[in-house]
Design a protein around this motif. Structure first.
Motif, PDB file in Angstrom:
ATOM      1  N   MET A   1      39.827  15.340  -3.989  1.00  0.00           N
ATOM      2  CA  MET A   1      40.578  14.565  -2.994  1.00  0.00           C
ATOM      3  C   MET A   1      42.018  15.059  -2.949  1.00  0.00           C
ATOM      4  O   MET A   1      42.639  15.297  -3.962  1.00  0.00           O
ATOM      5  N   THR A   2      42.537  15.218  -1.783  1.00  0.00           N
ATOM      6  CA  THR A   2      43.939  15.616  -1.682  1.00  0.00           C
ATOM      7  C   THR A   2      44.730  14.502  -1.033  1.00  0.00           C
ATOM      8  O   THR A   2      44.249  13.812  -0.153  1.00  0.00           O
ATOM      9  N   THR A   3      45.914  14.328  -1.497  1.00  0.00           N
ATOM     10  CA  THR A   3      46.777  13.322  -0.883  1.00  0.00           C
ATOM     11  C   THR A   3      48.084  14.003  -0.508  1.00  0.00           C
ATOM     12  O   THR A   3      48.312  15.162  -0.831  1.00  0.00           O
ATOM     13  N   SER A   4      48.926  13.249   0.155  1.00  0.00           N
ATOM     14  CA  SER A   4      50.192  13.824   0.573  1.00  0.00           C
ATOM     15  C   SER A   4      51.059  14.122  -0.648  1.00  0.00           C
ATOM     16  O   SER A   4      50.699  13.808  -1.772  1.00  0.00           O
ATOM     17  N   GLN A  80      29.283  10.146  -9.010  1.00  0.00           N
ATOM     18  CA  GLN A  80      29.498  10.782  -7.699  1.00  0.00           C
ATOM     19  C   GLN A  80      29.596   9.741  -6.593  1.00  0.00           C
ATOM     20  O   GLN A  80      30.416   9.839  -5.691  1.00  0.00           O
ATOM     21  N   ALA A  84      32.710   8.995  -4.203  1.00  0.00           N
ATOM     22  CA  ALA A  84      32.543   8.969  -2.750  1.00  0.00           C
ATOM     23  C   ALA A  84      33.106   7.663  -2.187  1.00  0.00           C
ATOM     24  O   ALA A  84      33.793   7.650  -1.163  1.00  0.00           O
ATOM     25  N   ALA A  87      36.911   7.837  -2.211  1.00  0.00           N
ATOM     26  CA  ALA A  87      37.439   8.717  -1.165  1.00  0.00           C
ATOM     27  C   ALA A  87      37.254   8.095   0.221  1.00  0.00           C
ATOM     28  O   ALA A  87      38.142   8.181   1.076  1.00  0.00           O
ATOM     29  N   ALA A  94      43.937   5.633   5.457  1.00  0.00           N
ATOM     30  CA  ALA A  94      44.848   6.596   6.081  1.00  0.00           C
ATOM     31  C   ALA A  94      44.790   6.532   7.604  1.00  0.00           C
ATOM     32  O   ALA A  94      45.708   6.988   8.286  1.00  0.00           O
ATOM     33  N   ARG A 338      48.624   0.705  -2.876  1.00  0.00           N
ATOM     34  CA  ARG A 338      47.679   0.511  -1.766  1.00  0.00           C
ATOM     35  C   ARG A 338      46.224   0.661  -2.188  1.00  0.00           C
ATOM     36  O   ARG A 338      45.332   0.165  -1.509  1.00  0.00           O
TER      37      ARG A 338
ATOM     38  N   LEU B  15      52.044   3.440   6.882  1.00  0.00           N
ATOM     39  CA  LEU B  15      51.490   4.765   6.596  1.00  0.00           C
ATOM     40  C   LEU B  15      52.517   5.873   6.806  1.00  0.00           C
ATOM     41  O   LEU B  15      52.406   6.948   6.208  1.00  0.00           O
ATOM     42  N   HIS B  18      53.650  10.910   7.331  1.00  0.00           N
ATOM     43  CA  HIS B  18      52.733  11.839   6.666  1.00  0.00           C
ATOM     44  C   HIS B  18      51.565  11.076   6.060  1.00  0.00           C
ATOM     45  O   HIS B  18      51.634  10.598   4.943  1.00  0.00           O
ATOM     46  N   ARG B  19      50.527  10.980   6.818  1.00  0.00           N
ATOM     47  CA  ARG B  19      49.370  10.232   6.326  1.00  0.00           C
ATOM     48  C   ARG B  19      48.571  11.098   5.360  1.00  0.00           C
ATOM     49  O   ARG B  19      48.439  12.310   5.576  1.00  0.00           O
ATOM     50  N   PRO B  20      48.034  10.466   4.301  1.00  0.00           N
ATOM     51  CA  PRO B  20      47.235  11.257   3.371  1.00  0.00           C
ATOM     52  C   PRO B  20      46.030  11.879   4.082  1.00  0.00           C
ATOM     53  O   PRO B  20      45.467  11.283   5.001  1.00  0.00           O
ATOM     54  N   VAL B  21      45.695  13.082   3.669  1.00  0.00           N
ATOM     55  CA  VAL B  21      44.471  13.716   4.159  1.00  0.00           C
ATOM     56  C   VAL B  21      43.469  13.649   3.010  1.00  0.00           C
ATOM     57  O   VAL B  21      43.760  14.098   1.905  1.00  0.00           O
ATOM     58  N   VAL B  22      42.339  13.048   3.259  1.00  0.00           N
ATOM     59  CA  VAL B  22      41.390  12.799   2.174  1.00  0.00           C
ATOM     60  C   VAL B  22      40.085  13.543   2.446  1.00  0.00           C
ATOM     61  O   VAL B  22      39.502  13.416   3.520  1.00  0.00           O
ATOM     62  N   ASP B  23      39.673  14.327   1.479  1.00  0.00           N
ATOM     63  CA  ASP B  23      38.341  14.940   1.576  1.00  0.00           C
ATOM     64  C   ASP B  23      37.334  14.007   0.942  1.00  0.00           C
ATOM     65  O   ASP B  23      37.481  13.635  -0.217  1.00  0.00           O
ATOM     66  N   VAL B  24      36.323  13.636   1.697  1.00  0.00           N
ATOM     67  CA  VAL B  24      35.290  12.772   1.141  1.00  0.00           C
ATOM     68  C   VAL B  24      34.181  13.652   0.589  1.00  0.00           C
ATOM     69  O   VAL B  24      33.591  14.445   1.315  1.00  0.00           O
ATOM     70  N   PRO B  25      33.918  13.556  -0.727  1.00  0.00           N
ATOM     71  CA  PRO B  25      32.865  14.403  -1.296  1.00  0.00           C
ATOM     72  C   PRO B  25      31.506  14.010  -0.738  1.00  0.00           C
ATOM     73  O   PRO B  25      31.315  12.871  -0.317  1.00  0.00           O
ATOM     74  N   PRO B  26      30.578  14.954  -0.711  1.00  0.00           N
ATOM     75  CA  PRO B  26      29.251  14.623  -0.183  1.00  0.00           C
ATOM     76  C   PRO B  26      28.587  13.552  -1.046  1.00  0.00           C
ATOM     77  O   PRO B  26      28.769  13.513  -2.253  1.00  0.00           O
ATOM     78  N   VAL B  27      27.847  12.709  -0.371  1.00  0.00           N
ATOM     79  CA  VAL B  27      27.148  11.642  -1.088  1.00  0.00           C
ATOM     80  C   VAL B  27      25.871  12.223  -1.678  1.00  0.00           C
ATOM     81  O   VAL B  27      25.136  12.929  -0.991  1.00  0.00           O
ATOM     82  N   PRO B  28      25.650  11.967  -2.965  1.00  0.00           N
ATOM     83  CA  PRO B  28      24.463  12.564  -3.598  1.00  0.00           C
ATOM     84  C   PRO B  28      23.165  12.114  -2.922  1.00  0.00           C
ATOM     85  O   PRO B  28      23.052  10.982  -2.454  1.00  0.00           O
TER      86      PRO B  28
END
Lengths: 502, 206, 257
Positions: A1-4, A80, A84, A87, A94, A338, B15, B18-28
């Protein structure tokens, strides 16, 4: 996960981020149930003496901890799933405004009406007016944290409308003129015998031979509420989730009281915190796996109801959704805090918390007790209105381990403690001491002098291995129940340095 | 400013730029199971909720439904005590049982039992999904009578909750049912049977 | 290997024998021990009590004291967890990014004792002898922040003469929690009472752990009860040998008089 990027560095004295800096209002005073009348240590002092309470809580939380652990262990990819969930929640927050607008469009397109409430008072006003418009003077309610938070029952009562809680535990609390002490099981502080007494005293026409067997007690509630369900014209519910892209609302429950309320009345009013929205239908697949296992320790709860707007010929034909802020946007403004908005109200953190297990839910003074309450309540109200809650934790970390969306509660607690410290207009005695200690601990020469001074404490002990129990405050808070070892004459570092001088 | 505009404005303020950019991992993915294992797992998990599971061949559904009603209601029930969802195949119905005719929902409470099909069933969690279609019936139908008998066909069984969601219409009135009505509100011990049907019988065909 | 010992402020000032035992143990295993004389505190108490700005100079002092160290070992799960999870964060928040980077680099070579023995040195049997009935309390920060797992138990099982008994409810917090023990003294005492009951139910002579802070709390309660069960740090047990059963600690009850 990346955040600002990391939070902007703050020069001393610069305006702090959060509510003060951005001017976002917190939950107003004088309405709802987010503030207690006592600080946590004072309230806990009373409850800790209640042996019955301690026994009830210890027994119930031990039971549920075991059940949760067993069903979570069954899922090989639990971690996992948890990541998920975390995230998904972060991604939703966001873009919260966009998801809420989409939710409004979808609910409206399917025949529902969406209302927005800045705070508890406005939400109570909206719901009261909606109920009045139906001409009904009673509503049946599904257990809902949001309506507890805003004090809806009291607001309806003031308008001459009777609100009947239909969840068994909520009913026990309502009949006992008590207040909830747990997110999932509001009557967790009562055991079966106490519940039987409440039922015998308050349910008209109840079988006087009612035993304390849980099944009999559940049957008594069934009989008591059956007729109310069948005649109800208006229901009020909360929501566990709302799917933006489809306008689908979800209520997760066990007893069927939720289904009764969501299905039989003509009018349904759902009050939902704005953080409950999820973007996509498939997101429910994650949360519906995480929630029941974390909450009641079941693979799935008995009943999950999902509906979008109005369905002709099936269920309420008049549906209203009230979207509630009440301080949530102020929480959203805090980049660390938050994460508390990610909570899906499973209550797993309460059930593992050693502080909750002993002090009980009432000590927190808010409808949100336990670890999540200790980070959520102070943020919804502004830290100064619940300043003792962030300290109501030994930072043992058990809450983080069980949280199905991996909310780092200990870190938020520590963050809120700092927010409280930094909000003080004048230095407190504690702050003066900690600042002095900081100077000492960052200067080896001063530190060694201070250690020598501490070593002088051994004169108090007069040759005994522990210091006297009667020390002045704040040391007395320790020595009232525990001995303090007599400090040695010289520290280890000093001894070692002398030995290795050559 | 309207409450709507104000709340949306507060969110934008909170917010910031600069809003956070979130990568959502794949759901198993759920564990893969052979069709027979899927049915075994469903049966085991439904029974774990203290529901009754009766397994049968597809052509034995009518007799198994009757057996389920015998178990749940005792011997003395009459076909008129059992209300049937309108889309339930004629062959499955006890002869003489009335179909839900759209009467006011609360009057369904007069029936002793309901017979429906399902939209999907989840093996991992032992969950049945009713979707308000003629086969599942409207929501009140599976709620008010004290006995609920559901017929599940093998092709409707999916491994886990996400698979079920993929098969469902998100805007239909959905009810996920996992065992009979229950509560854990007294000392966190599970007790079956509160407001919903106190008896659940699943006829698993295939 | 040359190992820098971080005694931690509490051990250094109140229970120096724990640092001494750590040094003795590492030397016995053939390693050179250095004790940087300018060390003081990791800053955890400040951070956890809400004084994160005031923690920054303490972090700076810690980083300065250990900057030359190849590997740092501390007999405390809690302090090492703070070094790993808090030091860089408070420095970064205060705008001290260079300090934060240094703290991060230092954290990467800082180890809690049981982790250092098992993971870095690869030893489980350290040649210790300790003929006592012992129960082990896995402190919260060792357990849940550092995830030391069963390392301390593996080390204890290899100690000759030691009778290891399982502690019921082992993973429950003892109620110390730093300033929590003072700010919420009643709740802390209630947690301690339950922990002591579990310890006493084992009939162990000794309750051990990897953190002197928690042991001071549990031991302070047991001593007040005159229970006869004492607390001894894991390092002291591992430092004990047949030749010298009590090199640094007493085997007598905690409160003799």
């Amino acid at each position: 996960m990346t955040t600002s990027a990391d939070p902007t560095p703050l020069a001393p004295g610069a305006p702090r981020s959060g509510t003060t800096f951005l001017g976002l209002p917190t939950a107003p005073r004088g309405v709802g149930h987010l503030r207690g009348t006592q600080s946590f240590p004072d309230a806990a002092r009373t409850s800790l003496r209640d042996g019955q309470l301690r026994a009830n809580l210890g027994r119930a939380t031990t039971t549920i901890r075991g059940k949760r652990a067993a069903v979570v262990a069954e899922v090989p990819h639990w971690e996992q799933l948890r990541q998920a969930g975390k995230a998904l929640k972060a991604a939703t927050m966001a873009r919260l405004d966009e998801h809420l607008e989409e939710l409004e469009r979808q609910v409206t397109a399917r025949g529902g009406t969406v209302h927005w409430a800045r705070d508890a008072a406005e939400a109570n006003r909206i719901v009261t007016e909606l109920v009045r418009a139906t001409g009904s003077d009673e509503v049946v309610k599904v257990k809902s944290m949001a309506t507890q938070e805003i004090g809806l029952n009291e607001a309806l009562e003031a308008a001459g409308i009777e609100a009947v809680e239909t969840d068994l535990a909520e009913l026990i609390v309502q009949l006992g003129e008590d207040s909830p002490s747990h997110i999932l099981v509001p009557a967790i502080h009562k055991n079966r015998s106490e519940i039987r007494e409440i039922f015998r005293r308050t349910i008209p026409g109840v079988d006087p031979g009612l035993t304390d067997e849980p099944r009999q007690l559940a049957m008594a509630a069934r009989t008591h509420l059956r007729e109310r369900f069948l005649r109800a014209r208006v229901a009020v519910s909360g929501a566990n989730f709302a799917v933006a892209e489809t306008g689908t609302l979800a209520v997760v429950e066990s007893e069927g009281n939720g289904r009764m309320c969501l299905t039989l009345p003509q009018t349904l009013v759902t009050v939902m915190g704005i953080e409950k929205v999820v973007p996509r239908w498939e997101d429910l697949g994650v949360f519906l796996q995480l929630l029941p296992r974390s909450s009641t320790g079941e693979r799935m709860n008995p009943y999950t109801s999902l509906w979008a707007g109005v369905t002709p010929g099936d269920g309420p034909q008049d549906f209203h959704l009230v979207l509630l802020d009440n301080g949530r946007t102020a929480v959203l403004a805090d980049e660390v805090g938050r994460e508390a908005l990610h909570c899906i109200r499973c209550s797993a953190c309460l059930n593992v918390c050693p502080v909750y297990e002993r002090a009980g839910g009432h000590a927190y003074g808010s409808v949100y007790p336990g670890p999540i309450g200790a980070v959520l309540s102070p943020q919804l109200t502004g830290v100064e209105d619940n300043a003792s809650l962030p300290y109501a934790s030994s930072l043992c970390g058990a809450c983080y381990d069980v949280c199905p969306v991996a909310i780092d509660i200990p870190s938020i607690l520590v963050h809120l403690r700092a927010e409280h410290v930094e909000a003080q207009p004048r230095p407190t005695a504690e702050a003066v001491a900690f600042r002095g200690l900081s100077r000492v601990m960052s200067n080896p020469r001063l530190w060694h002098l201070a250690q020598r001074a501490a070593g002088l404490g051994r004169f108090l002990a007069r040759g005994r291995p522990t210091l006297p129990a009667a020390l002045p405050p704040p040391a007395s808070a320790w020595t009232r129940t525990r001995d303090l070892p007599t400090p040695p004459g010289r520290s280890f570092v000093q001894q070692w340095t002398e030995e290795h001088r050559r | 400013m309207s409450a709507r505009e104000e709340v949306l404005g507060r969110i934008r303020t909170a917010l910031g730029e600069h809003r956070p950019v979130v990568d959502v991992p794949p759901v198993p993915a759920p564990r893969s199971l052979a069709p027979a294992e899927l049915l075994d797992l469903l049966a085991e998990r439904v029974e774990d909720y203290r529901a009754t599971v009766l397994r049968c061949a597809p052509d034995e559904v009518p007799a198994t439904v009757v057996r389920g009603l015998d178990l749940a209601l005792g011997g003395g029930w009459a076909p008129a005590d059992v209300v049937v969802a309108p889309g339930v195949p004629a062959a499955w119905r006890p002869s003489g049982s009335p179909e839900d005719d759209g009467r006011p929902a609360v009057r369904l409470a007069a029936f002793a039992a309901t017979l429906t099909g399902v939209a999907a069933a989840v093996a991992e969690t032992g969950t049945l999904v009713l979707d308000g279609s003629p086969l599942s019936g409207r929501r009140a139908l599976s709620l008010l009578p004290d006995v609920l008998v559901c017929v599940v066909e093998a092709a409707q069984v999916v491994p886990d909750v996400p698979d079920a969601l993929g098969r469902l219409d998100p805007v239909a009135p959905l009810t996920m049912v996992s065992g009979p009505s229950a509560t854990s509100d007294i000392e966190l011990q599970r007790v079956e049977g509160v407001h919903g049907p106190r008896t659940l019988v699943v006829v698993l065909a295939g | 290997m040359k190992v820098a010992l971080f005694a931690t402020c509490l051990v250094d000032t109140i229970v120096p024998q724990v640092a001494r035992a750590t040094a003795t143990l590492l030397q016995r295993l053939g390693h050179e021990v250095v004790v940087p004389p300018t060390q003081a505190c990791c800053g955890q108490m400040h951070v956890n009590t809400g004084y994160r700005r005031e923690a920054v100079p303490i972090v700076a002092n810690h980083v300065r004291a250990f900057t030359a160290a190849e590997a740092v070992v501390a007999p405390s799960g809690s302090c090492v967890a703070s070094i790993h999870h808090q030091q860089a964060a408070v420095a970064r928040r205060a705008g001290e990014s260079a300090l934060a980077d240094e703290a991060e680099a230092l954290a990467a070579r800082t180890y809690e004792l049981s982790q250092f023995l098992v993971d870095v040195l690869g030893v489980v049997d350290v040649g210790a002898y300790y003929p006592h009935r012992v129960t082990y309390h896995p402190t919260c920060h060792s357990l849940r922040l550092l995830r030391v797992g069963d390392r301390p138990l593996r080390l204890l099982r290899a100690v000759r003469g030691l009778d290891l008994v399982e502690l019921p409810g082992a993973e429950s917090c003892c109620g110390f929690g730093g300033t929590f023990a003072v700010k919420n003294a009643d709740t802390s005492t209630a947690m301690l009472t339950d922990k002591m009951a579990d310890v006493l139910s084992t009939h162990a002579e000794v309750c051990t752990a990897g953190d002197s802070s928690c042991l001071m709390h549990i031991g302070g309660g047991l001593s007040r009860l005159r229970s006869g069960t004492r607390t001894v740090h894991l390092a002291e047990i591992l430092a004990s040998t047949e030749e010298n059963v009590s090199p640094t600690q007493t085997t007598a009850p905690a409160v003799p008089a």
